[in-house]
Enzyme design. Structure first.
Site, PDB file in Angstrom:
ATOM      1  N   GLY A  12       0.815  -1.208   0.000  1.00 23.61           N
ATOM      2  CA  GLY A  12       0.000   0.000   0.000  1.00 23.61           C
ATOM      3  C   GLY A  12       0.846   1.254   0.000  1.00 23.61           C
ATOM      4  O   GLY A  12       0.551   2.209   0.719  1.00 23.61           O
ATOM      5  N   TYR A 159     -13.028  -3.290  12.355  1.00 22.84           N
ATOM      6  CA  TYR A 159     -11.682  -2.826  11.995  1.00 22.84           C
ATOM      7  C   TYR A 159     -10.731  -2.938  13.182  1.00 22.84           C
ATOM      8  O   TYR A 159      -9.609  -3.453  13.060  1.00 22.84           O
ATOM      9  CB  TYR A 159     -11.775  -1.374  11.515  1.00 22.84           C
ATOM     10  CG  TYR A 159     -10.442  -0.724  11.235  1.00 22.84           C
ATOM     11  CD1 TYR A 159      -9.785  -0.949  10.030  1.00 22.84           C
ATOM     12  CD2 TYR A 159      -9.851   0.128  12.161  1.00 22.84           C
ATOM     13  CE1 TYR A 159      -8.564  -0.348   9.762  1.00 22.84           C
ATOM     14  CE2 TYR A 159      -8.637   0.737  11.907  1.00 22.84           C
ATOM     15  CZ  TYR A 159      -7.993   0.496  10.707  1.00 22.84           C
ATOM     16  OH  TYR A 159      -6.785   1.084  10.454  1.00 22.84           O
TER      17      TYR A 159
END
Length: 254
Positions: A12, A159
């Protein structure tokens, strides 16, 4: 201590904290392989910036949520190391790729949960496992967590659960890879002004104000608060820090 150029692989790395970490590592003399999911042009732009600093860099496509693709990805890393660096190992792995899903616990769907598992927890576990033969002995791994694994903010239960898993996984990895001199740590950013989560901290004035009010240093975080810290943390000066969770949040929710 080797004088050979160090190489970092950042998942990423085309934007946000991954981009900032890549540029910060380059400033410290580290070459970079960065991955992108779909934004090839952004990844190429980061390579151009790194090369402008006199370092080498390369990009590779990676779907961090697709464990079936990791064998082919590892082969691509091996090929890139040979082609660009005439090497068969890299030194630093930064497991940064991720997404954010904001949804109340009662409304979180199984599909949402599974997507987070696949990218954040399963992805980190099996990608690192697959890359182990390519990580140099004496190297270092940084796994990205979140302040949300320490404090609670409604809407982030799934999350945060993934990031809690990452923090436990980090300790086990540190223990089991220690015989190779590989240290493994967790970096847990607080709320940062990036496009993560739709850019809410950066673009929503009220959200930004709330974060600032809850932070001892009186503001929301910036990418420049995190990338240089990751780069420094991977340095030789931190060689005796292992199996730890370091929160980089300006003192939020103390």
């Amino acid at each position: 201590m080797t004088t050979e150029t160090r190489i970092a692989l950042i998942t990423g790395g085309s934007r946000g904290l991954g981009r900032n970490a890549a540029l910060s590592l380059a400033q410290r003399g580290v070459d970079v392989i960065l991955t992108y999911h779909s934004r090839r042009a952004e990844a190429d732009a980061v390579v151009t910036e790194i090369e402008a600093q006199g370092r080498k860099a390369a990009t590779l496509q990676l779907d961090a949520g697709n464990a079936a693709s990791f064998e082919a990805f590892a082969a691509a890393v091996k090929k890139t190391l040979a082609a660009v660096w005439s090497r068969d190992r890299f030194d630093f792995l930064v497991n940064n790729a991720g997404i954010g899903i904001h949804m109340p616990f009662a409304e979180t769907t199984e599909d949402m949960f599974d997507e987070l598992v696949n990218i954040h927890l399963k992805g980190t576990f099996f990608l690192t496992q697959r890359l182990l033969p390519l990580i140099a002995d004496g190297g270092s791994i940084v796994n990205l967590s979140s302040g949300l694994a320490r404090f609670t903010t409604p809407g982030f239960s799934a999350y945060a659960a993934m990031k809690g898993g990452i923090e436990v996984l980090t300790r086990y990895m540190a223990k089991e890879l220690g015989h190779r001199g590989i240290r493994v740590n967790t970096i847990a950013p607080g709320a940062i002004e990036t496009d993560f989560g739709g850019g809410v901290v950066r673009d929503n004035a009220e959200s930004n104000r709330q974060v600032a009010a809850a932070t001892a240093l009186g503001r929301a975080g910036l990418p420049d608060d995190i990338g240089p810290m990751i780069a420094a943390f991977l340095g030789e000066e931190n060689r005796w820090v292992n199996g730890q969770r370091i929160e980089v949040s300006g003192g939020v929710n103390l």
